[in-house]
Design an enzyme around this catalytic site. Structure first.
Site, PDB file in Angstrom:
ATOM      1  N   TYR A 133     -44.054 -41.304 -53.606  1.00  0.00           N
ATOM      2  CA  TYR A 133     -43.593 -40.882 -52.283  1.00  0.00           C
ATOM      3  C   TYR A 133     -42.240 -40.181 -52.384  1.00  0.00           C
ATOM      4  CZ  TYR A 133     -47.398 -44.042 -51.305  1.00  0.00           C
ATOM      5  OH  TYR A 133     -48.631 -44.643 -51.321  1.00  0.00           O
ATOM      6  N   CYS A 172     -27.700 -31.103 -42.928  1.00  0.00           N
ATOM      7  CA  CYS A 172     -26.975 -31.364 -41.689  1.00  0.00           C
ATOM      8  C   CYS A 172     -27.657 -32.449 -40.863  1.00  0.00           C
ATOM      9  CB  CYS A 172     -26.874 -30.084 -40.875  1.00  0.00           C
ATOM     10  SG  CYS A 172     -26.267 -28.728 -41.874  1.00  0.00           S
ATOM     11  N   GLU A 173     -27.686 -33.659 -41.404  1.00  0.00           N
ATOM     12  CA  GLU A 173     -28.247 -34.818 -40.716  1.00  0.00           C
ATOM     13  C   GLU A 173     -27.482 -36.024 -41.247  1.00  0.00           C
ATOM     14  OE1 GLU A 173     -31.194 -35.226 -38.813  1.00  0.00           O
ATOM     15  OE2 GLU A 173     -31.993 -33.190 -38.970  1.00  0.00           O
ATOM     16  N   GLU A 206     -56.884 -49.528 -54.871  1.00  0.00           N
ATOM     17  CA  GLU A 206     -56.308 -48.221 -54.542  1.00  0.00           C
ATOM     18  C   GLU A 206     -54.793 -48.214 -54.708  1.00  0.00           C
ATOM     19  OE1 GLU A 206     -57.530 -48.002 -50.494  1.00  0.00           O
ATOM     20  OE2 GLU A 206     -59.654 -47.806 -50.957  1.00  0.00           O
ATOM     21  N   PRO A 207     -54.286 -48.534 -55.886  1.00  0.00           N
ATOM     22  CA  PRO A 207     -52.835 -48.543 -56.046  1.00  0.00           C
ATOM     23  C   PRO A 207     -52.280 -47.127 -56.187  1.00  0.00           C
ATOM     24  CG  PRO A 207     -53.879 -49.005 -58.142  1.00  0.00           C
ATOM     25  CD  PRO A 207     -54.993 -48.846 -57.143  1.00  0.00           C
ATOM     26  N   GLY A 208     -51.169 -46.872 -55.535  1.00  0.00           N
ATOM     27  CA  GLY A 208     -50.477 -45.598 -55.692  1.00  0.00           C
ATOM     28  C   GLY A 208     -49.111 -45.843 -56.295  1.00  0.00           C
ATOM     29  N   TYR A 242     -37.366 -44.944 -44.630  1.00  0.00           N
ATOM     30  CA  TYR A 242     -37.697 -46.371 -44.725  1.00  0.00           C
ATOM     31  C   TYR A 242     -36.483 -47.240 -45.015  1.00  0.00           C
ATOM     32  CZ  TYR A 242     -42.277 -44.305 -46.049  1.00  0.00           C
ATOM     33  OH  TYR A 242     -43.421 -43.579 -46.125  1.00  0.00           O
ATOM     34  N   ARG A 290     -37.260 -41.140 -48.740  1.00  0.00           N
ATOM     35  CA  ARG A 290     -37.472 -42.567 -48.537  1.00  0.00           C
ATOM     36  C   ARG A 290     -36.256 -43.313 -47.952  1.00  0.00           C
ATOM     37  NH1 ARG A 290     -38.343 -45.803 -52.070  1.00  0.00           N
ATOM     38  NH2 ARG A 290     -39.820 -47.091 -50.941  1.00  0.00           N
TER      39      ARG A 290
HETATM   40  C1  LIG Z   1     -51.404 -45.268 -49.033  1.00  0.00           C
HETATM   41  C2  LIG Z   1     -52.680 -45.934 -49.303  1.00  0.00           C
HETATM   42  C3  LIG Z   1     -52.876 -46.590 -50.518  1.00  0.00           C
HETATM   43  C4  LIG Z   1     -51.809 -46.729 -51.588  1.00  0.00           C
HETATM   44  O1  LIG Z   1     -50.741 -47.520 -51.210  1.00  0.00           O
HETATM   45  P1  LIG Z   1     -49.658 -47.957 -52.336  1.00  0.00           P
HETATM   46  O2  LIG Z   1     -48.726 -48.811 -51.601  1.00  0.00           O
HETATM   47  O3  LIG Z   1     -49.024 -46.699 -52.814  1.00  0.00           O
HETATM   48  O4  LIG Z   1     -50.386 -48.666 -53.402  1.00  0.00           O
HETATM   49  C5  LIG Z   1     -54.110 -47.160 -50.747  1.00  0.00           C
HETATM   50  N1  LIG Z   1     -55.110 -47.084 -49.844  1.00  0.00           N
HETATM   51  C6  LIG Z   1     -54.951 -46.453 -48.666  1.00  0.00           C
HETATM   52  C7  LIG Z   1     -56.081 -46.400 -47.720  1.00  0.00           C
HETATM   53  C8  LIG Z   1     -53.736 -45.857 -48.355  1.00  0.00           C
HETATM   54  O5  LIG Z   1     -53.566 -45.236 -47.178  1.00  0.00           O
END
Ligand SMILES: *Cc1c(COP(=O)(O)O)cnc(C)c1O
Length: 451
Positions: free
Chosen positions: A409, A380-381, A308-310, A351, A347
């Site tokens: 993100y 204004c922060e 599940e890479p984002g 973070y 971000r």
């Molecule tokens: C956010 C998330 C991801 C993706 O995370 P990345 O750091 O963007 O790869 C994968 N799985 C789940 C369940 C998430 O909440």
């Protein structure tokens, strides 16, 4: 294609580079895009997105696997369509994201649905369109999904999300796989929970899942979590016939160039921007390392592996272009005030994250001054900043700057704070640049309100 010697570092290969001093995204001149569409402006490279997906897919070829892109990283329809065409699956965390995938032409049957608070309405919608699996995060949720499936006379496909209690060594706000976090079901409770699920006839036990955090920059936490999960996955497969093991996302990318301080230029002789020069900040995680470490562990399991890479797919594929409004010297500090703000890219405020900042048109005569600048937005922060004490090449009012690695993100977390319309988004492919989201107008922002 622009990548430097260390291009095997994860996520560093991208298609932003200089040509005769002008920043290009693939074949498109970024300054022209900024002049034509205004700023702040998100610009994405389609080829970079496709490359990241394809490289990961190829590296994992020895495994029966499916890459489910985490939609929350960047959910623009054009990006989802790009990935749907590559036969990606999708990791979704809301009914809204499922709607986006469907609208983008993605296959609901390749969607996995995560999140600790799924509503009945979201569950009904997911059952109606037929998703691959719910990743279940609690006993109460298991019951809710079962009740909803019974009422709809359907069978709900499920996997349990295991919290393996492994430290991901990343930022606290993006650590998800320890017992301090709200995510998943404790490792020790999983076996009992599957037993319980077998007694609920409207559930179909399909898999087991974990996700330990985001922006993980070494392979060790992945290896540790997978090793811990293997006996469990094997036992669940043997006992319940589950077919897949999802190892989640979290693959980190390079944000910080090693040569950021001192009198260095941001580009090398070929015009490639250097996000990855070797040195202290270089990322020790590569796709090769990731694949080489995990394939021998996962292959003998003989199960389908979901990922599940984002961030890895889109992070380095996007920039946020902004214009310098004013330069300002206070008693102690030099400020570069730009027209983008924390509402456009949160971000750094959220973070403490680092984004490389480069000029859209570089000036050959300009030196990186020893004077360090804070690059700030107009909100204004005090948290509204993109960089603190950053040595920048001398910039003038009216110049355009690019915040690198803003594809993940970035827009997805943008808000309308200070009643600021969200930026337009441009998707570049070769020489062509397509507006894939128009800039919001003030009228957009008050729609739905009454006086
Ligand atoms: C956010 C998330 C991801 C993706 O995370 P990345 O750091 O963007 O790869 C994968 N799985 C789940 C369940 C998430 O909440």
């Amino acid at each position: 294609m622009a990548f430097c010697r260390a291009s095997n570092y994860i996520g560093t290969m991208h298609d932003f580079h200089y040509r005769q001093g002008r920043l290009f995204c693939e074949g498109a001149d970024v300054e022209s895009l900024a002049l034509r569409h205004g700023t702040p402006l998100y610009v994405y490279s389609r080829r970079t997105i496709e490359n990241h997906f394809t490289r990961l897919d190829r590296a994992l070829a020895p495994l029966d696997h499916t890459i489910c892109y985490a939609v929350k990283a960047n959910s623009n329809l054009a990006i989802l369509t790009t990935l749907a065409r590559l036969k990606a699956g999708f990791d979704i965390v809301s009914g809204g994201e499922l709607y986006r995938v469907v609208r983008a032409g993605g296959d609901p049957a390749r969607c996995v649905f995560a999140g600790v608070g799924k509503t009945e309405e979201e569950i009904r919608y997911a059952l109606r369109v037929g998703i691959h699996c719910f990743n279940v995060e609690s006993a109460s949720e298991l019951d809710r999904i079962h009740r909803t499936a019974v009422a709809m006379r359907k069978k709900a496909p499920i996997a349990l999300r295991v919290n393996p209690d492994v430290e991901a060594h990343t930022h606290a706000k993006i650590t998800t796989g320890t017992y301090e976090n709200k995510f998943g079901i404790a490792y020790e409770e999983i076996t009992g929970m599957y037993e319980r699920a077998t007694r609920l006839p409207a559930l179909w036990l399909r898999g087991v899942q974990m996700h330990i955090g985001s922006q993980i920059t070494t392979v060790a936490p992945f290896v540790k979590a997978v090793r811990k999960m293997l006996p469990l996955a094997r036992a669940l497969r043997d006992r319940h016939g589950i077919e897949f093991f999802s190892i989640g996302g979290g693959i980190g990318i390079v944000y910080r160039p090693a040569l950021e301080s001192g009198n260095h230029r941001w580009w090398n002789a070929t015009g490639a921007i250097r996000p990855c020069a070797a040195g202290r900040a270089a990322l020790p995680l590569t796709i090769d390392l990731y694949a080489r470490a995990l394939i021998p562990l996962l292959k003998p399991l003989g199960m389908r592996i979901l990922l599940e890479p984002g961030r890895f797919i889109v992070g380095n594929a996007g920039i946020l272009v902004t214009r310098v409004e004013f330069l300002k010297q206070t008693g102690r500090k030099h400020f570069v005030i730009v027209d983008a703000a924390m509402n456009d890219l949160v971000r750094p405020a959220f973070y403490d994250s680092y984004h490389q900042i480069v000029p859209v048109r570089r000036n050959h005569r300009a030196q990186i001054t020893n004077r360090k600048s804070d690059v700030v937005g107009p909100i204004c922060e005090s948290g509204d900043y993109f960089a603190k004490d950053r040595p920048l090449e001398s910039v003038r009012e009216g110049d355009f700057l690019a915040l690198m690695s803003a594809g993940a993100y970035g827009f997805a977390m943008a808000s309308n704070y200070n009643t600021r319309p969200r930026p337009a988004e441009i998707l570049v492919s070769g020489k062509s640049a397509r507006m894939v989201r128009r800039r919001e107008t003030p009228a957009d922002l008050v729609r739905g309100e009454t006086r």
